[in-house]
Design an enzyme around this catalytic site. Sequence first.
Site, mmCIF file in Angstrom:
data_model
loop_
_atom_site.group_PDB
_atom_site.id
_atom_site.type_symbol
_atom_site.label_atom_id
_atom_site.label_comp_id
_atom_site.label_asym_id
_atom_site.label_seq_id
_atom_site.Cartn_x
_atom_site.Cartn_y
_atom_site.Cartn_z
ATOM 1 N N ASP A 246 -4.839 -26.816 2.373
ATOM 2 C CA ASP A 246 -5.813 -25.806 2.782
ATOM 3 C C ASP A 246 -7.205 -26.313 2.425
ATOM 4 O O ASP A 246 -7.539 -26.480 1.248
ATOM 5 C CB ASP A 246 -5.549 -24.478 2.065
ATOM 6 C CG ASP A 246 -4.247 -23.840 2.513
ATOM 7 O OD1 ASP A 246 -3.822 -24.114 3.646
ATOM 8 O OD2 ASP A 246 -3.659 -23.076 1.729
ATOM 9 N N ASP A 365 0.149 -15.216 11.507
ATOM 10 C CA ASP A 365 0.102 -14.745 10.119
ATOM 11 C C ASP A 365 0.423 -13.252 10.063
ATOM 12 O O ASP A 365 -0.486 -12.416 10.064
ATOM 13 C CB ASP A 365 -1.293 -14.981 9.520
ATOM 14 C CG ASP A 365 -1.714 -16.430 9.537
ATOM 15 O OD1 ASP A 365 -0.847 -17.289 9.741
ATOM 16 O OD2 ASP A 365 -2.910 -16.706 9.342
#
Length: 510
Positions: A246, A365
Amino acid sequence: MATATSIHAVPCSAGRPKRRSQRRGASTVAVRAVRNAIRHLGFGIRDVRSPEDILAADRLVFPGVGAFGSAMDVLTRSGMADALREYIRRDRPFLGICLGLQLLFDSSEENGPISGLGVVPGVVRRFDSSKGLIVPHIGWNALEITKDTQLLKGAEGHHVYFVHSYHALPSDENKEWISSVCNYGESFISSISMGNIQAVQFHPEKSGATGLSILKNFLSPNSSGSKVPSRRKASNLAKRVIACLDVRSNDSGDLVVTKGDQYDVRNLGKPVDLASQYYIDGADEVSFLNITGFRDFPLGDLPMLEVLRCASEKVFVPLTVGGGIRDFTDANGSSVRVFQVKTGKSSLEQISRVYGNQAVVVSIDPRRVYVKNPEEVQFKTVKMSNKGPLGEEYAWYQCTVSGGRDSRPIGAYELAKAVEELGAGEILLNCIDCDGQGCGFDIDLVKMVSDAVTIPVIASSGAGAVEHFSEVFEKTNASAALAAGIFHRKEVPISAVKEHLVDAGVEVRV
């Protein structure tokens, strides 16, 4: 650098970018990966810019990227198609890669039929997903070598990396060309060899040490070659273990690899170093997620692309990058929204048409919304393995944006079906409820989505132990499993995951 031989690469891509920003696309990255692999092996390389460059080359590498029809259009209009035919007719050293193999055949059914270069007899067809096959064929699969060639020496028993929706079919007319086949629902041509003409459907530049050895066999055919040690003979398509980074931009403008507050690197070089270590550790793929994307930090920003460029010089397995995509600018300079109804003009449809759906990965998500009765909502619900906080037996998965902070009125099941229809080739499936918990993947979610679509699904969020990887592969149709924090913090080494999966009888690349 070995410069005695003039090695040229034909950077064939389906797109025809008109602006500099558009040149930073999938085709550029893919050709760069081949270039970096060749340079890593100690050879110099020059890009082909004209038909004359093709005929002047001592060795020619043809890494095609994108859709068959668009690529043939570019080759024909530029005059390179005829130059390629002449180069091959002279039996000069030639290596085609992926689309570079398919274009050698008579024709393809991709947006067609469309005529190819006509060097090898045969037709390129799409894998048949109607028989339960996941398409595109993405991942590490095994070769069955049918002809003794210098190119494939040392590759027997190893996995190599494929990413394609179309394949060339063996026939009586082309059987003398075939040097290896691969099985995915049916036997398809994975490499050809005739004199100095070689081509492979897989990506040697992304096939780790085995792929580098194959490239070296082509670049230096008089070398003895090197056999890569194998602890276990490859037999079929392997499940993938993906390491995720990330990446965000901090207040100082530095790129940071972060997972909560556990891991924080404030130097542009660190993400590259970490990716390189994961490659050494055995990751099947490395994914960079631009998590600053929801703060209007575009994917095309130079620092993020610089990470990708630098990593491709050291990492010879697939690299993916995502986040920050707001729209797609087509060859005419028109900008469109990412998600629309199917019109032929949405970003997913345009990217899929130009580069192939295997180039499009959509991240979903969702978070659980518990209900007592499935009829309470219009979205697909599942009966949960564990009841909700008020004893609810059912839940639907509501999609979110902005890192899970904002919800949208659509379910994960419905969105997955929609993006597949628009042209997505793979789904990265996260679960907001499980992220960072270390309690395992959300099996109910992964099973629901992977059963609903015919494209590969990557399970993400929740891994905390090696057993979680075998569980998701045994209980769902997930093609890959992704983790971040446990790898960053070295709580669970990638090698331990692979060893556990082998012991559990799961096919993996080792």
